[in-house]
Design an enzyme around this catalytic site. Structure first.
Site, mmCIF file in Angstrom:
data_model
loop_
_atom_site.group_PDB
_atom_site.id
_atom_site.type_symbol
_atom_site.label_atom_id
_atom_site.label_comp_id
_atom_site.label_asym_id
_atom_site.label_seq_id
_atom_site.Cartn_x
_atom_site.Cartn_y
_atom_site.Cartn_z
ATOM 1 N N GLU A 33 4.981 -6.578 2.482
ATOM 2 C CA GLU A 33 6.187 -7.368 2.759
ATOM 3 C C GLU A 33 5.948 -8.590 3.653
ATOM 4 O O GLU A 33 6.605 -8.752 4.678
ATOM 5 C CB GLU A 33 7.264 -6.458 3.353
ATOM 6 N N ASN A 84 1.717 -6.484 -1.292
ATOM 7 C CA ASN A 84 2.832 -5.725 -1.854
ATOM 8 C C ASN A 84 4.134 -6.262 -1.272
ATOM 9 O O ASN A 84 4.212 -6.558 -0.076
ATOM 10 C CB ASN A 84 2.634 -4.246 -1.429
ATOM 11 N N HIS A 116 12.309 -1.967 -5.987
ATOM 12 C CA HIS A 116 13.481 -1.201 -5.543
ATOM 13 C C HIS A 116 14.703 -1.884 -6.156
ATOM 14 O O HIS A 116 15.291 -2.783 -5.560
ATOM 15 C CB HIS A 116 13.559 -1.177 -4.017
ATOM 16 N N GLU A 136 6.777 0.880 -6.204
ATOM 17 C CA GLU A 136 7.777 1.717 -5.521
ATOM 18 C C GLU A 136 9.077 1.777 -6.325
ATOM 19 O O GLU A 136 10.176 1.645 -5.777
ATOM 20 C CB GLU A 136 8.055 1.163 -4.110
ATOM 21 N N ASP A 166 12.415 2.430 -7.953
ATOM 22 C CA ASP A 166 13.622 3.253 -8.030
ATOM 23 C C ASP A 166 14.782 2.341 -8.407
ATOM 24 O O ASP A 166 14.679 1.125 -8.277
ATOM 25 C CB ASP A 166 13.897 4.095 -6.765
HETATM 26 C C1 XIL Z 1 10.279 4.123 3.230
HETATM 27 C C2 XIL Z 1 10.087 5.625 3.188
HETATM 28 O O1 XIL Z 1 10.285 6.083 1.875
HETATM 29 C C3 XIL Z 1 11.055 6.277 4.124
HETATM 30 O O2 XIL Z 1 10.820 7.677 4.203
HETATM 31 C C4 XIL Z 1 10.927 5.675 5.523
HETATM 32 O O3 XIL Z 1 11.906 6.221 6.367
HETATM 33 C C5 XIL Z 1 11.080 4.160 5.444
HETATM 34 O O4 XIL Z 1 10.151 3.636 4.541
HETATM 35 N N1 XIL Z 1 9.268 -0.455 1.171
HETATM 36 C C6 XIL Z 1 8.093 0.133 1.508
HETATM 37 C C7 XIL Z 1 8.053 1.578 1.837
HETATM 38 O O5 XIL Z 1 7.044 -0.518 1.423
HETATM 39 O O6 XIL Z 1 7.071 1.861 2.807
HETATM 40 C C8 XIL Z 1 9.379 2.087 2.309
HETATM 41 O O7 XIL Z 1 9.291 3.512 2.448
HETATM 42 C C9 XIL Z 1 10.460 1.688 1.337
HETATM 43 C C10 XIL Z 1 10.551 0.182 1.236
#
Ligand code: XIL
Length: 508
Positions: free
Chosen positions: A165, A206, A242, A271, A273
């Site tokens: 990020e 990422n 996300h 990641e 979802d």
């Molecule tokens: C999230 C985890 O899933 C949670 O359990 C934690 O509380 C916060 O982080 N982007 C990312 C991940 O790169 O590391 C994050 O993961 C979600 C957003």
């Protein structure tokens, strides 16, 4: 003019029932599966296409036997959701603790899975001592952290999210202790340190909201190009993905993946979802399935897309409800670990081209909303109609109205003036095709942020308008899509696409 509707691709969906029955019988006689449903786990289906399918996981969940069983069988790759982050691995300066991450790499080893290490350098879940360091000590602390962690996981971690990020939404660099101390050079420094510690690991940058074309992915693209030019070790870009039903599908995801691939980089969906406002209902669930499917299709369409990781496969352990109040239901499996419609959609998409289904059956109706073909605006009126027997997800539909820019500025302004759908749902922009053809050196592309078109339904009228930014005149008379009729009629010169496949009309 050829007015015949051209279909996108020939698919098995078109096999007549009798013939399909014969094929099923034949394969039963031959001892093969009697159904067309693809067999195997998500990962096996993905692996058959040269990709992996993985999931995030976290230490507390591994004591849930049913959860762990599916994690170990269905997925070929895992990413620790938290246990390799800085606050866990180096909570105090120089005090390293890899116990939790080791549990994850052990699980992976036992189940023949690869591991994505997540993450070495990130502004979040960063222990307070790092932020409290004088800036003169941050670089050493960062390289020491990377060196110790990447060395520890050598051989156990296939790919690292080295920097997570790095960007703000507008594409500027995000402020962090690292950026404050070193400027954007911290990224190259981090990559070099990771490479020195583990020369075999694939090194990634990422971020989220870089899945589609836009300011933030442009920034990532510019950064990646620069790092490559400077010879900095970088293997790939991770698109977190996300996604949210209410925000629409990322704009041109596969095009975006392709430009990173063209730099010689791998791309990974890291990641995935797809959250929604609760309660989940049929429409939101259908849109969610469509987004999952489109992500899979984008990855399959781009050779350098190496795989997809769900940010935990089940709603039972999803991070969404804790982070986005009122939202949830983001995973492929529900809270009882039962597969959801999105799971079926992913399976179907992974089953390859033949089980991807027909592109939705749609047509475009057009009328000219313009009494003058020689003034400074083009005013097409469009309607999209579902001519098929199943609902079409509007977020997958795009329409192209082809025209020539003529003389003057080559930049454009576009408007949606009115639509019963609400213009907020309608996206519009002008783009140029790779190579211009007669009557078509540009097109107005219209899309939708969401919604669904039932069989037989029409979007109703969408009144569009475009001009050049210098307001110079057009000559519309030779434009490919232009017609002078002022009432709506089926118009194959205005083309339409479902999930990127031509579904209506004839391209110029
Ligand atoms: C999230 C985890 O899933 C949670 O359990 C934690 O509380 C916060 O982080 N982007 C990312 C991940 O790169 O590391 C994050 O993961 C979600 C957003």
């Amino acid at each position: 003019m050829n007015l015949v509707k051209r279909c996108g691709r020939g698919r098995t969906g078109g096999i007549p029932v009798l013939l399909a029955g014969t094929l099923a019988l034949a394969s039963t006689l031959l001892g093969g599966p009697a159904t067309a449903a693809p067999q195997g786990t998500l990962h096996e289906l993905a692996a058959a296409q040269g990709k992996y399918f993985g999931s995030a996981t976290d230490n507390p969940e591994l004591s849930d036997a049913a959860y762990a069983a599916t994690l170990g069988s269905e997925f070929g790759q895992i990413t620790p959701g938290n246990s390799m982050k800085w606050d866990t691995t180096e909570p105090a300066e120089g005090r390293f603790d890899f116990t939790k991450g080791d549990v994850i790499t052990d699980f992976a080893r036992q189940h023949g899975q690869t591991v994505r290490g997540h993450t070495l350098v990130w502004h979040s879940q960063l222990p307070g001592w790092v932020a409290a360091l004088p800036s003169s000590r941050v670089e050493a602390a960062m390289t020491d952290h990377i060196t110790r962690e990447a060395t520890h996981y050598r051989g156990a971690v296939a790919a690292w999210d080295v920097v997570n990020e790095p960007f703000n939404e507008d594409g500027t660099f995000r402020t962090s202790p690292f950026y404050s101390a070193m400027g954007s050079d911290y990224i190259a420094t981090a990559l070099r340190a990771a490479h020195a510690a583990d020369p075999d690991a694939k090194l990634y940058l990422n971020d989220y909201n870089i899945e589609g074309l836009g300011a933030k992915s442009d920034a990532m693209y510019a950064l990646a190009s620069e790092l490559i030019d400077e010879g900095v070790p970088l293997d790939g870009v991770g698109m977190q993905a996300h996604l949210a039903v209410q925000y629409g599908f990322p704009y041109e995801m596969r095009e975006n993946m392709r430009r990173f691939a063209a730099l010689g980089l791998d791309v990974a969906v890291t990641e995935l979802d797809v959250r929604m406002q609760l309660p989940a209902d049929a429409a939101r669930t259908a849109t969610q399935s469509s987004y999952y499917r489109q992500v899979v299709e984008a990855c399959l369409a781009v050779e350098r897309c190496v795989g997809i990781t769900a940010w935990d496969y089940t709603d039972k352990y999803s991070w969404i409800p804790n982070t986005f109040p009122g939202e949830g239901s983001a995973g492929l499996y529900d809270e009882n670990l039962s597969p959801k419609p999105a799971y079926a959609a992913v399976r179907t998409a992974l089953g390859g081209e033949d089980s991807g289904g027909e592109p939705g059956a749609i047509k475009v109706r057009y009328r000219s909303g313009d009494s003058s073909a020689g003034d400074n605006q083009i005013k097409p009126g469009l309607q999209v109609v579902n001519t098929g027997t199943t609902a079409v997800s509007l977020s997958e539909v795009t329409v192209r109205y082809w025209f020539t820019g003529d003389n003057g500025a080559s930049t454009y302004a576009t408007w949606c003036d009115w639509s019963p759908l609400g213009c907020a749902t309608v996206t519009h922009r002008v783009a140029a095709p790779g190579s211009p053809s007669a009557g078509a050196d540009h097109y107005l592309e219209v899309g939708f942020t969401g919604g669904s078109l039932a069989p037989g339904a029409s979007t109703g009228e969408i009144q569009l308008r475009l001009s050049k930014t210098d307001w110079s005149d057009f000559d519309e008379s030779d434009d490919y899509s232009h017609g002078s009729g002022t009432s709506y009629g089926d118009t194959p010169e205005v083309t339409a696409y479902v999930a990127g496949d031509l579904a209506w009309g004839v391209e110029p």
